[in-house]
Write a protein that holds these residues in place. Structure first.
Motif, mmCIF file in Angstrom:
data_model
loop_
_atom_site.group_PDB
_atom_site.id
_atom_site.type_symbol
_atom_site.label_atom_id
_atom_site.label_comp_id
_atom_site.label_asym_id
_atom_site.label_seq_id
_atom_site.Cartn_x
_atom_site.Cartn_y
_atom_site.Cartn_z
ATOM 1 N N ASP A 236 0.846 -1.183 0.000
ATOM 2 C CA ASP A 236 0.000 0.000 0.000
ATOM 3 C C ASP A 236 0.887 1.240 0.000
ATOM 4 O O ASP A 236 2.121 1.151 -0.029
ATOM 5 N N GLN A 253 -1.295 -9.745 5.988
ATOM 6 C CA GLN A 253 -0.454 -8.563 6.170
ATOM 7 C C GLN A 253 0.877 -9.025 6.734
ATOM 8 O O GLN A 253 0.921 -9.715 7.753
ATOM 9 N N ALA A 282 -4.147 -2.058 -3.829
ATOM 10 C CA ALA A 282 -4.662 -1.123 -2.821
ATOM 11 C C ALA A 282 -4.927 0.217 -3.486
ATOM 12 O O ALA A 282 -4.164 0.646 -4.366
ATOM 13 N N GLY A 286 -6.126 3.096 0.969
ATOM 14 C CA GLY A 286 -5.658 1.910 1.664
ATOM 15 C C GLY A 286 -6.613 0.737 1.635
ATOM 16 O O GLY A 286 -6.353 -0.294 2.270
ATOM 17 N N ASN A 287 -7.734 0.864 0.910
ATOM 18 C CA ASN A 287 -8.644 -0.263 0.756
ATOM 19 C C ASN A 287 -8.012 -1.308 -0.159
ATOM 20 O O ASN A 287 -7.243 -0.971 -1.064
ATOM 21 N N LEU A 288 -8.339 -2.567 0.065
ATOM 22 C CA LEU A 288 -7.791 -3.653 -0.734
ATOM 23 C C LEU A 288 -8.825 -4.173 -1.721
ATOM 24 O O LEU A 288 -10.023 -4.243 -1.407
ATOM 25 N N ARG A 303 -10.644 -0.464 4.559
ATOM 26 C CA ARG A 303 -9.687 -0.214 5.627
ATOM 27 C C ARG A 303 -10.357 0.561 6.756
ATOM 28 O O ARG A 303 -11.038 1.557 6.518
#
Length: 305
Positions: A236, A253, A282, A286-288, A303
């Motif tokens: 990210d 992670q 990402a 910061g969302n996946l 996130r």
């Protein structure tokens, strides 16, 4: 103490604090929750096939690679479908990455090729021999992923048929390679994903050996991180590394030492569950976004602050 020495010590202290904060951020556990949807609007009549890869460009456009009609799909920052391409070119979708110039690169395991496109889908470069797998300097055997160096050099994990990493100049000129089949240090059993960290080190997801191997730019082995199946890898914007573990059906992670700091998911078809998560990306928040082969979908994890 003279003024110059005081200033130097102050700068050094600030630098140490910044580095400490950076490493702490990469090690802290981050929390995600499944989103209600994936935020994209498919074109009318299109059903996604197995989704193999996804990435963003600097303008916030998303590119989704799937095994079906219109294999490369482009969406605007609002999720609206913009355009697609690849029907008459792509044999079987695998890896997709966007470089620092917003060019889109894909690996095609059906035709044993690596392609570079501009954001409109214009073909800029093709590396390999279409339909002719091999071990030569201008051949691949089901290449899996692409990574980019600081000077626009290209690293390709070559992949299902060959057990090596290949290095090319920005214009496609062959620069070198390393790796061979095996389980020992520096050997590979399906190098499936590849990415560079902020130090310029090359991380190779050695999938069937259940490890990440870390190299310098010339292929010297630096570290080995065992314990998971790295189908896909992505950093990210804060430098935190996330891994799609397709065998465990989880997203992981990792901390800066390559240890699992947190994980999400299990096998299933529900929100936050996965069926062969393959590769991921990402966004700026910061969302996946996780591309699923078995689930034939793109899934979004929000996130949590």
């Amino acid at each position: 103490m003279d003024l110059h020495r005081l200033i130097s010590l102050s700068i050094l202290a600030m630098t140490c604090l910044m580095l400490s904060a950076s490493f702490a951020t990469a090690a802290d556990k981050i929390n995600f929750v499944p989103a209600a949807g994936n935020g994209i609007q498919l074109p009318p009549g299109l059903t996604l096939g197995p989704c193999s890869a996804v990435d963003y460009d600097s303008e916030g456009r998303m590119y989704l690679f799937h095994r079906g009609k219109q294999p490369i799909l482009c969406f605007g920052p609002d999720g609206r479908f913009l355009h697609s391409w690849g029907d008459k070119l792509i044999g079987q979708a695998h890896g997709l990455r966007v470089d620092q110039h917003d060019n889109i690169w894909v690996t095609d395991i059906g035709s044993h090729m690596v392609f570079q496109f501009n954001p409109r889908g214009k073909l800029l470069l093709a590396i390999g021999q279409p339909g002719k797998p091999g071990t030569g300097e201008n051949q691949f055997n089901k290449p899996t992923d692409i990574a980019f160096g600081r000077h626009d050099e290209i690293y390709v994990s070559d992949g299902y048929g060959n057990s090596r990493v290949m290095k090319f100049a920005a214009n496609g000129k062959y620069l070198g390679q390393w790796g061979e089949p095996g389980k020992g240090p520096g050997q590979f059993n399906l190098p499936h994903s590849i990415i560079l960290d902020r130090q310029g080190r090359i991380l190779v997801g050695d999938r069937e050996n259940d490890r990440v191997q870390v190299f310098n730019s010339e292929g010297k082995l630096l570290e080995i991180w065992p314990g998971f199946a790295p189908y896909g890898m992505e950093f990210d914007s804060q430098g935190t590394l996330f891994v799609a573990d397709g065998r465990a059906n989880k997203v992981l992670q990792l901390n800066s030492a390559g240890k699992v700091a947190n994980s999400w998911g299990r096998k299933g078809a529900g929100p936050g569950e996965f069926n062969l998560p393959h590769m991921l990306t990402a966004d700026t928040a910061g969302n996946l976004f996780i591309a699923e082969i078995g689930g034939k979908r793109l899934q979004k994890l929000l996130r949590q602050k």
